[in-house]
Every structure is written in structure tokens, then in C-alpha cells.
Write an enzyme that holds these catalytic residues in place. Sequence first.
Site, PDB file in Angstrom:
ATOM      1  N   ASP A  96      49.094  23.422  39.592  1.00 17.26           N
ATOM      2  CA  ASP A  96      48.070  24.227  40.368  1.00 17.26           C
ATOM      3  C   ASP A  96      46.458  23.504  40.382  1.00 17.26           C
ATOM      4  O   ASP A  96      46.251  23.219  38.985  1.00 17.26           O
ATOM      5  CB  ASP A  96      48.009  25.531  39.618  1.00 17.26           C
ATOM      6  CG  ASP A  96      47.877  26.686  40.863  1.00 17.26           C
ATOM      7  OD1 ASP A  96      47.139  26.956  41.695  1.00 17.26           O
ATOM      8  OD2 ASP A  96      49.098  27.487  40.716  1.00 17.26           O
ATOM      9  N   ASP A 203      44.382  25.906  44.907  1.00 13.98           N
ATOM     10  CA  ASP A 203      44.028  27.213  44.980  1.00 13.98           C
ATOM     11  C   ASP A 203      42.904  27.560  45.620  1.00 13.98           C
ATOM     12  O   ASP A 203      41.970  26.935  45.629  1.00 13.98           O
ATOM     13  CB  ASP A 203      43.783  27.418  43.440  1.00 13.98           C
ATOM     14  CG  ASP A 203      43.385  28.865  43.014  1.00 13.98           C
ATOM     15  OD1 ASP A 203      44.080  29.826  43.060  1.00 13.98           O
ATOM     16  OD2 ASP A 203      42.473  29.338  42.666  1.00 13.98           O
ATOM     17  N   GLU A 261      46.234  27.163  49.484  1.00 14.05           N
ATOM     18  CA  GLU A 261      46.231  28.538  49.628  1.00 14.05           C
ATOM     19  C   GLU A 261      45.155  28.586  50.691  1.00 14.05           C
ATOM     20  O   GLU A 261      43.919  28.623  50.162  1.00 14.05           O
ATOM     21  CB  GLU A 261      45.993  29.220  48.327  1.00 14.05           C
ATOM     22  CG  GLU A 261      46.080  30.566  48.307  1.00 14.05           C
ATOM     23  CD  GLU A 261      45.626  31.233  47.038  1.00 14.05           C
ATOM     24  OE1 GLU A 261      45.795  32.163  46.840  1.00 14.05           O
ATOM     25  OE2 GLU A 261      44.580  30.618  46.536  1.00 14.05           O
ATOM     26  N   HIS A 335      53.030  34.630  42.991  1.00 11.77           N
ATOM     27  CA  HIS A 335      52.552  35.384  41.505  1.00 11.77           C
ATOM     28  C   HIS A 335      51.504  36.410  42.182  1.00 11.77           C
ATOM     29  O   HIS A 335      50.942  37.256  41.181  1.00 11.77           O
ATOM     30  CB  HIS A 335      51.854  34.592  40.462  1.00 11.77           C
ATOM     31  CG  HIS A 335      50.715  33.848  41.391  1.00 11.77           C
ATOM     32  ND1 HIS A 335      50.776  32.788  42.107  1.00 11.77           N
ATOM     33  CD2 HIS A 335      49.605  33.676  40.944  1.00 11.77           C
ATOM     34  CE1 HIS A 335      49.581  32.327  42.681  1.00 11.77           C
ATOM     35  NE2 HIS A 335      48.762  32.889  41.971  1.00 11.77           N
ATOM     36  N   ASP A 336      50.864  36.383  43.304  1.00 16.81           N
ATOM     37  CA  ASP A 336      50.002  37.313  43.788  1.00 16.81           C
ATOM     38  C   ASP A 336      50.556  38.384  44.590  1.00 16.81           C
ATOM     39  O   ASP A 336      49.911  39.350  45.279  1.00 16.81           O
ATOM     40  CB  ASP A 336      49.052  36.615  44.489  1.00 16.81           C
ATOM     41  CG  ASP A 336      48.074  35.894  43.953  1.00 16.81           C
ATOM     42  OD1 ASP A 336      47.890  36.138  42.671  1.00 16.81           O
ATOM     43  OD2 ASP A 336      47.506  34.887  44.526  1.00 16.81           O
TER      44      ASP A 336
HETATM   45  C1  NOJ Z   1      44.330  32.543  43.791  1.00 15.36           C
HETATM   46  C2  NOJ Z   1      45.370  32.697  42.838  1.00 15.36           C
HETATM   47  O1  NOJ Z   1      46.753  32.806  43.607  1.00 15.36           O
HETATM   48  C3  NOJ Z   1      45.181  34.085  42.183  1.00 15.36           C
HETATM   49  O2  NOJ Z   1      46.203  34.562  41.295  1.00 15.36           O
HETATM   50  C4  NOJ Z   1      43.780  33.986  41.339  1.00 15.36           C
HETATM   51  O3  NOJ Z   1      43.501  35.187  40.660  1.00 15.36           O
HETATM   52  C5  NOJ Z   1      42.579  33.465  42.334  1.00 15.36           C
HETATM   53  N1  NOJ Z   1      43.083  32.551  43.346  1.00 15.36           N
HETATM   54  C6  NOJ Z   1      41.682  32.954  41.646  1.00 15.36           C
HETATM   55  O4  NOJ Z   1      41.951  31.626  40.944  1.00 15.36           O
END
Ligand code: NOJ
Length: 558
Positions: A96, A203, A261, A335-336
Site C-alpha cells: 500500500d 491510497d 484508489e 478493508h473499508d
Molecule cells: C483510504 C484507506 O483505504 C482507508 O482505510 C484509510 O483510512 C484512508 N485512506 C486514509 O489513509
Amino acid sequence: MVWWKDVNCYQIWPASFKDSNGDGIGDIGGIITKLDYLKDLGIDVIWLSPMFDSPQDDMGYDISDYEKVYPKYGTLEDMDQLIEGCHSRGMKLILDLVVNHTSSEHQWFKESRSSLDNPKRDWYIWKKPKYDSQGNRQPPNNWKSYFTGSAWKYDEATDEYYLRLYAESQPDLNWENEDCRNAIYDSALKFWYERGIDGFRIDTARLYSKVQTFPDAPIKFPNDEFQPCDMYTSNGPRIHEFHKEMYSKVTSHYDAMTVGEVGNCSREDALKYVSAREKEMNMLFLFDVVFLGTVRTSRFRLLDFTLVDFKSAIKSQCDFIKGTDAWSTVFIENHDQARCISRFAGNNEKSAKMIALLQMTLTGTLFIYQGQEIGMTNLPRSWGIEEYKDIETLNAYNDLVKRNNITDKNDPKLVEFMDAAAKVARDHARSPVQWNSTKHGGFTTGDPWMRVNDNYSDINVENQIDDPHSVLSFYKKILALRKTYKDLFIHGDFEMVDEDNEKTFTFWKKTNDLKALVILNFSNDVVQFEPPQGELLLSNFEIDKALSPWEGRVYIVK
Ligand code: NOJ
């Protein structure tokens, strides 16, 4: 042909994958013990979420040293072994890349905050306070943090605010500063490429360039003090210049896979990141599907959505690259996000397989998330806030309590919040992987950092691995078939058949000489259906003429 289009990728969240030393926290040693499992499943690429040194306020997305490993996860030597373990099995490893912000514990920030004239002062985004008519100190503008409250944090030492779009301990780096950018390239990227990794998931790839006048954001939520600021922080004026520079200075020197992302933006804006001729990144994650049912800038405000909305989100993700030189991804969990079968399907084994069938056939590089392959579900609604660990959930909960002076757990506003959290909180993806029916699902021999979902003795890898009818065996099949029919599934054109139907999702995938008809029953009802003239490739149920609830079929039609 590049290698990263036809691969099956698997995301690992290190804290919750497998603990090898009994401290209750997953680790790199644990991942190494499961490499054969992943290879056998049909995985080609592992995306490992942050394992860098970090105070873990945002589970490692707050990095204090890009060149060290979080000690509870292991050491640099463990990472070398992991890289070698992947490569010797013919798999690749991507990490990441978290470079919109660091942790406030990073040495760069410690120096930056130490004085107004520190050489690294300008590596972060500092602004003077504003004062209201009563002379009270206020943040420089009304921007809201993704994790609740102002996006600015006051720092007494120098009487200025720093920008933090996420947690207070995640100050945003100032990409306008060239020395800062070069330091990022050296420390966060080259260091790891030189150790042998195969690429990065990037990210918050849309956030590096902020509108430099830092104006107030328009009022979207009139009752809130702070407002979403995406229009001044997302896809900003220099974002493509920065990505092109990162590509030319670093990425282009390696045979790397990069997946950004990017999330919220128009197709036109998104294409600029991944059109091959732009030379920025290989592919991106779009959020059309995973944001269904929530307000994009405010996760716990739920919205209604229907199957028609779901289908149109899938369609726009599949059509994204049509007629372009760009590339994209297929994913429904990470994971989000909450677990897909709880959010979008029947929360049962059959619908887990049906979602797998859907994923098998969609256009782009496929990513599955740990536990998806065994049909892990959301956490039970009966769990209280004490079981939730994620900073986003906890900040939003505490803010609600504080703003409304809530003292009673049964307060309707809190109950409504917990209903929303039970559907969409990030915590659902972060509970430990369920390996077997022993205590804590075999994740750890110690006390797990987060409670294991109560259903672990039913849903776990050991129960499923030798059962040809399990969700896990089904995932193995779809991962293999996706490759056998890669022109059709990974690269073929998507054509929806039943756009307005509220129960079924029917579509074609097509190449010039082959077609597949995919039909999925997204309802609890039996649906009548006339099978096409063709060969049934795969289904998640014993075939009858009608489609049973949550049944899916894929036919190959010549
Ligand atoms: C996106 C990530 O996927 C998330 O888990 C994170 O909290 C935020 N970016 C901040 O890095």
C-alpha cells in the site's frame, strides 16, 4: 501483453489475517504460513495493506516510518521472506502506498512542527488561524475531516493549524514542495521496489493536489459546522502532474502493477489517471458499487437503493474502459467496506456463491478480500460499540454523543447510528479471518485484538476446504474459469438485458466469437426463466427450470 490484466488478486489486512506468535495480532509470519493456501485458491497477486511502522491510529494508514515494519507484524527480514515466498510460488506482492499523509509521529512531521523556519516546515500544510468577530480562534476554513470534525488541527507550538483530511494524527503532506515529493519517492516507493516488491495499491490517489487558495466549501449539511471539501481536494489542479512525475521518476523503472484508489469522480476525470497514454497508473478502484446506500462523504447516513441501482453501478464499472486505452478493476469488498453478502445479497452461503459468479464474469482485474472466499458476513447487530475498533466508527459515534449530550444507550439517535454501523461500518471487514472451529476461529492462540465473528464455527476455512460444495471450493472454480475464459470474462463487452427488473440481473458478456449469458436471482422468490440454447458453464444450485432464490447461472452460447 502486460501481466497485470489477467491476474487474480487477494487483499490481506495484516492485523486480522493470521497470528503466528499468540499476541492476538496478525503478522507477516502468519501470512507466510498461508501462502500455499492462497496459491491453491488460484491467487496470483497479494495486495498487503499497510505493514509499515505506525502508531496504528488508522490501522497503519498512519505511517511513522516507510522503511520499517510495524514491530508487532514483524521485521524487514520477514518481509524479505514474504517477497521470496510469493515469488518462489509464482505469485507477486504489492504493498500500500500511503503518501497523501504520514503519521504525526513521522520524523518529517516532528521536524516540520518544531518551528516556523524548520527546513521541513513546508513539507506539510500549515495555515494561520482565522478569528471570528468575538476574537475567538477558528480553523482556516470550514473543511470537514473524513473522520469527523474540522480538517484542521491547531498546533500550539507555532500557533498555526495543519491540514489533516483524516485523523488528527494523519497530517497531509504538501505535494507542492519538490523536496518533499522526492523524499516520498525515495522512502515510500524506491526503498520497497529495490527490495523486490511488484507494485503498489495507491491510497487516496486523488487527494494530493489541493486548491491552493483553500476556500470555504459550500454548505451541504446546514446543521453541521464543517462541510465536505472534495471539490477543493479531489482531482485538484496539479494531481496529474504529480502522478506523471511519480511514474517517470520511479514506477517506469520497474515492471510494476499500480492500482489507484480514485473512488469518487466522473468517468472523464477517472480516465485521466489510467489511460495508458497518460503514463500515471495501470488501473483504479471506482466506488460506484461499494458506495451504494450511503452518502459518499458521510458513511453513516444511509440511503435507500434497489437492485436497479446496483445493476447500473456494475454496468458503469464494466463500461468504464469501453472504447479507451484504459484499464480497471473488479471488486466488491475491501478493508473499508462491509461484507458483500450482508450488504448486497441474502447473507447466506448460496448468495456468497452467486456474488462469486458475478465477480467471475466482470471486466477488469479481479480483487477479492480476505474472508470473502469463505462467505464471511457482517458482525451481529447485537454487538455494542465496545466491539467496534475503527477510528471512523468511533469518532462518528463519540461526536454524535457529544453533540446531542446523549447519556442513554437506547437514545433513538444512537440506536439509528448502531443500525447504520451494523450495515456499513469498516469494522465488518476487519474482524479476524475464520480458519477453523477452535477458540477465536483459529486466528490466534492468544486474545484477539478484535472479537472474532460469532459464526466462526459454521463459517471457516477448515470446514470448507475439502467440501466440493463449499463457498471456498466455488471460489476456486470461478478463479480458474475466469482465466480459462479470459477474453470473454476479463476483457469481453458487457451488455445488460434486464435493466429495470427488480429481481434478476441478466447480462451478456461478449467477444467477437463467444458469448456468455449470466443470470442471477437477487431475490427471495422463485423466478421463471427460459434457458438459452447453450452450455451451462456453472451454477450455484442444482438446476431446475425456474431460478430459485439467490441462484445464479452462467451459460456459454456459441
Ligand atoms: C483510504 C484507506 O483505504 C482507508 O482505510 C484509510 O483510512 C484512508 N485512506 C486514509 O489513509
